[in-house]
Design a protein around this motif. Structure first.
Motif, PDB file in Angstrom:
ATOM      1  N   VAL A  12      22.775 -27.853 -16.730  1.00 46.96           N
ATOM      2  CA  VAL A  12      21.661 -28.758 -17.032  1.00 46.96           C
ATOM      3  C   VAL A  12      21.105 -28.410 -18.398  1.00 46.96           C
ATOM      4  O   VAL A  12      20.537 -27.324 -18.588  1.00 46.96           O
ATOM      5  N   THR A  13      21.270 -29.304 -19.374  1.00 47.84           N
ATOM      6  CA  THR A  13      20.671 -29.058 -20.676  1.00 47.84           C
ATOM      7  C   THR A  13      19.188 -29.403 -20.611  1.00 47.84           C
ATOM      8  O   THR A  13      18.765 -30.271 -19.846  1.00 47.84           O
ATOM      9  N   GLY A  14      18.394 -28.705 -21.415  1.00 47.02           N
ATOM     10  CA  GLY A  14      16.958 -28.920 -21.353  1.00 47.02           C
ATOM     11  C   GLY A  14      16.378 -28.491 -20.021  1.00 47.02           C
ATOM     12  O   GLY A  14      15.357 -29.020 -19.575  1.00 47.02           O
ATOM     13  N   GLY A  15      17.009 -27.511 -19.380  1.00 45.93           N
ATOM     14  CA  GLY A  15      16.634 -27.121 -18.029  1.00 45.93           C
ATOM     15  C   GLY A  15      15.486 -26.145 -17.936  1.00 45.93           C
ATOM     16  O   GLY A  15      15.156 -25.697 -16.834  1.00 45.93           O
ATOM     17  N   SER A  16      14.851 -25.841 -19.061  1.00 44.95           N
ATOM     18  CA  SER A  16      13.780 -24.852 -19.032  1.00 44.95           C
ATOM     19  C   SER A  16      12.425 -25.444 -18.708  1.00 44.95           C
ATOM     20  O   SER A  16      11.465 -24.715 -18.463  1.00 44.95           O
ATOM     21  N   GLY A  17      12.299 -26.774 -18.703  1.00 46.79           N
ATOM     22  CA  GLY A  17      11.003 -27.373 -18.412  1.00 46.79           C
ATOM     23  C   GLY A  17      11.116 -28.851 -18.120  1.00 46.79           C
ATOM     24  O   GLY A  17      12.188 -29.455 -18.246  1.00 46.79           O
ATOM     25  N   GLY A  18       9.989 -29.461 -17.717  1.00 47.22           N
ATOM     26  CA  GLY A  18       9.943 -30.892 -17.470  1.00 47.22           C
ATOM     27  C   GLY A  18      10.924 -31.342 -16.406  1.00 47.22           C
ATOM     28  O   GLY A  18      11.148 -30.677 -15.400  1.00 47.22           O
ATOM     29  N   ILE A  19      11.522 -32.503 -16.640  1.00 44.34           N
ATOM     30  CA  ILE A  19      12.469 -33.064 -15.691  1.00 44.34           C
ATOM     31  C   ILE A  19      13.672 -32.145 -15.528  1.00 44.34           C
ATOM     32  O   ILE A  19      14.180 -31.963 -14.424  1.00 44.34           O
ATOM     33  N   GLY A  20      14.125 -31.526 -16.619  1.00 46.38           N
ATOM     34  CA  GLY A  20      15.309 -30.671 -16.553  1.00 46.38           C
ATOM     35  C   GLY A  20      15.153 -29.536 -15.568  1.00 46.38           C
ATOM     36  O   GLY A  20      16.075 -29.209 -14.816  1.00 46.38           O
ATOM     37  N   ARG A  21      13.992 -28.904 -15.575  1.00 46.77           N
ATOM     38  CA  ARG A  21      13.769 -27.786 -14.654  1.00 46.77           C
ATOM     39  C   ARG A  21      13.829 -28.245 -13.205  1.00 46.77           C
ATOM     40  O   ARG A  21      14.463 -27.603 -12.364  1.00 46.77           O
TER      41      ARG A  21
END
Length: 246
Positions: A12-21
């Protein structure tokens, strides 16, 4: 929720916050081993990993700029080495800068295009080269491609490009048993959407849908889990996850 499959691996790219997390945590609930990609905030990515592992899942954090092909090649190889392969890639990484066309700083246009277009292309290229049969690529667009709100022009242009490459890649992967789709969220209660908006504006967006609320990251994660798991006959599509927003 689908039956857990502990043999599948998701990046998951951008998985550190928001929708990605929330997407990363949702896929872990389905039994995926999850690689949480981050660009600059390793601490937040590690928090996501810790949450997943505390619940009994498997996860790791991988860094790198999604628009840097060498960094993404290294990230993909790291995930394959750790978990044995990759089955699902969810590309939530993106940036949004709003401005009328006449006043947009072109450096902001370039920033969005680098992350949203080139970044999606680089990640899709790596996914096309490495995903196992039965896999899925899930990109992120936006419902504003259809609603066409003022000040969103540059952002929408970048996401329209994401939709175009999604549909073409689905056809290029003929015979591989890999689906390629995009999710197009509507107004969703994340920092990316909420930052810079007053209460009246937020309330107006919430009332725009027949369900009369903003989306939640969990709503979007359910759509991703559907495309990543049981939705094998949905391919080359854009799924508008927006509560009925016109």
């Amino acid at each position: 929720m689908s039956t857990p499959d502990t043999n599948r691996v998701a990046l998951v790219t951008g998985g550190s916050g928001g929708i990605g997390r929330v997407v990363a945590e949702r896929l872990a609930q389905d039994g995926f081993a999850v690689a949480v990609q981050y660009a600059g905030n390793r601490a937040k990515a590690e928090e996501t990993v810790a949450t997943i592992t505390a619940a009994g899942g498997r996860a790791l954090a991988v860094g790198g700029d999604v628009a840097d092909e060498e960094a993404m090649s290294t990230a993909f190889e790291g995930v394959r080495s750790a978990f044995g392969g990759i089955d699902v890639v969810v590309n939530t990484a993106g940036i949004m800068i709003l401005s009328a066309v006449e006043s947009l700083d072109l450096s902001d246009l370039d920033r969005m295009h680098r992350t949203n277009i080139r970044g999606t292309f680089v990640v899709n290229q790596q996914a096309a080269r490495t995903l196992r049969s039965g896999g899925a690529i899930i990109n992120f667009s936006t419902s504003v491609v259809r609603t066409q709100l003022p000040t969103y022009s540059a952002y929408v242009a970048s996401k329209a490009a994401v939709e175009a490459m999604t549909l073409v890649l689905a056809r290029e992967l003929r015979g591989r048993d890999i689906t390629v789709n995009a999710v197009a969220p509507g107004p969703t209660a994340t920092p990316l959407f909420l930052d810079g908006k007053d209460d009246a504006t937020i309330d107006r967006f919430a009332k725009a849908t027949p369900l009369e609320r903003l989306g939640r990251p969990e709503d979007i994660a359910e759509a991703v889990a559907f495309l990543a798991g049981p939705a094998r006959w949905i391919n080359g599509q854009v799924l508008y996850a927006n509560g009925g927003l016109a």
